[in-house]
Design a protein around this motif. Structure first.
Motif, PDB file in Angstrom:
ATOM      1  N   CYS A  86      72.504  42.983 130.033  1.00 16.19           N
ATOM      2  CA  CYS A  86      71.094  43.144 130.407  1.00 16.19           C
ATOM      3  C   CYS A  86      70.403  43.774 129.206  1.00 16.19           C
ATOM      4  O   CYS A  86      70.895  44.764 128.652  1.00 16.19           O
ATOM      5  N   CYS A 172      62.449  44.509 129.198  1.00 17.23           N
ATOM      6  CA  CYS A 172      63.319  43.375 129.544  1.00 17.23           C
ATOM      7  C   CYS A 172      62.858  42.142 128.779  1.00 17.23           C
ATOM      8  O   CYS A 172      61.664  41.805 128.808  1.00 17.23           O
ATOM      9  N   CYS A 265      66.716  34.351 133.010  1.00 19.36           N
ATOM     10  CA  CYS A 265      67.471  35.420 132.355  1.00 19.36           C
ATOM     11  C   CYS A 265      68.761  34.813 131.803  1.00 19.36           C
ATOM     12  O   CYS A 265      69.600  34.332 132.575  1.00 19.36           O
TER      13      CYS A 265
HETATM   14 FE1  SF4 Z   1      68.168  42.603 132.615  1.00 21.44          FE
HETATM   15 FE2  SF4 Z   1      65.816  41.415 132.385  1.00 21.44          FE
HETATM   16 FE3  SF4 Z   1      67.947  39.957 132.988  1.00 21.44          FE
HETATM   17 FE4  SF4 Z   1      66.909  41.663 134.794  1.00 21.44          FE
HETATM   18  S1  SF4 Z   1      65.944  39.817 133.973  1.00 21.44           S
HETATM   19  S2  SF4 Z   1      69.072  41.416 134.273  1.00 21.44           S
HETATM   20  S3  SF4 Z   1      66.230  43.320 133.456  1.00 21.44           S
HETATM   21  S4  SF4 Z   1      67.598  41.065 131.073  1.00 21.44           S
END
Ligand code: SF4
Ligand code: 13P
Length: 308
Positions: A86, A172, A265
């Protein structure tokens, strides 16, 4: 292996292992459909805390599976792809965070669950996007607060609570690239639509939102609302549940500042049905944590669960 065989094998292994499959809303639709429980970070942590299954198979990212392991040290916790990280956790290295903390002695540390166990261990309480406002409101008024690692969620919480927060400058990679200009354009094209957004988005994007909340809160709001059309400003995996639970409504993913039509993501999407099947067959990759670190990270997590 065909998709159908893969699915059958996962169901067979689930029985054999006495496993529970937990999945986040950003997982591929087929993974969500196979899971025993689909939720946001808080609901998944709560489910991990209450499950009696011997094995927890976590279809999400590393910090989520790590949280399940912190809560269940005696259980096997599997993550289909250990590289599913993440950007928020990656952008907050423990040593740099320790130095940041030292610059604010005595501050109460509220840490977003999107962080490593080492950073959690340096915190007083953990929060998720669905309880951050509530958690910050529980901290005594005279107490200075460090909020890490998401500056955008921090700014949103600061506005909601009226509390000044010392923000770690993290963000993010998915939520920081929504295009305000394209969002405004979409609103012009769909004046009847409601904008629902995740608080990890930038303030200028959130300014256009009619509703701001965690993935679960956005989903429930969209299902219950009298509105028929929504522009969804978060990772596009959530649209799967929205379309399932309200098939008669229209959900439009908000586009990022790139050529893509929706925003995914890259970490979440590392998990696939095939990797899910293989990790259950091989009983790895599994989450491992040194006992000392686990105990240190458990205390602020337990406080979050008590305060939620
Ligand atoms: Fe992490 Fe952003 Fe993926 Fe959520 S969307 S898991 S905050 S990288
Ligand atoms: P939620 O807790 O709202 O599901 O958010 C998790 C996350 O990683 C958002 O990017």
């Amino acid at each position: 292996m065909s998709e159908h065989d893969c699915e059958q094998e996962i169901l067979r292994l689930k029985k054999e292992l006495n496993a529970v499959i937990l999945a986040h809303y950003y997982q591929e639709g087929e993974v969500q459909d196979l899971a025993d429980f689909v939720g946001d970070s808080l609901a998944l942590a709560q489910e991990a805390a209450r499950t009696s299954a011997e094995v927890i198979v976590f279809c999400g990212v590393h910090f989520m599976a790590e949280t399940a392991k912190i809560l269940n040290p005696g259980r096997l916790v599997l993550l289909p792809d250990l590289a599913a990280g993440c950007s928020l956790a990656d952008r907050c290295p423990p040593e740099a965070f320790r130095a940041f903390k030292e610059r604010h002695p005595g501050a109460f540390v509220v840490t977003y669950v999107n962080s490593s166990a080492a950073v959690k261990a340096m915190s007083d309480v953990i929060c998720t996007s669905s309880n951050a406002v509530k958690i910050v409101n529980r901290v005594p008024k005279e107490q200075q607060i460090i909020f890490a690692p998401d500056q955008h969620l921090g700014r949103y919480v600061s506005k909601q609570t009226g509390r000044e927060l010392v923000l770690w400058p993290g963000s993010c990679i998915v939520h920081e690239i929504f295009s305000e200009q394209k969002l405004v354009q979409l609103l012009v094209e769909h004046p009847d639509a409601e904008v629902v957004a995740h608080p990890e988005c930038e303030e200028r994007v959130l300014a256009h939102a009619h509703f701001v909340g965690s993935t679960k809160a956005i989903l429930e709001h969209a299902v219950k609302s009298e509105k028929k059309k929504f522009i969804v400003v978060t990772e596009s995996g959530i649209l799967h549940q929205m379309q399932r639970r309200a098939p008669y409504k229209t959900f439009i993913p908000a586009p990022p500042d790139s050529g893509c039509a929706c925003n995914e993501c890259p970490h979440m999407k590392l998990n696939t049905m095939e990797k899910l099947c293989l990790c259950m067959r091989d009983r790895r990759p599994a989450l491992e944590l040194p006992a000392g670190l686990r105990e240190a990270a458990l205390a602020p997590l337990k406080r979050m669960l008590e305060w939620s």
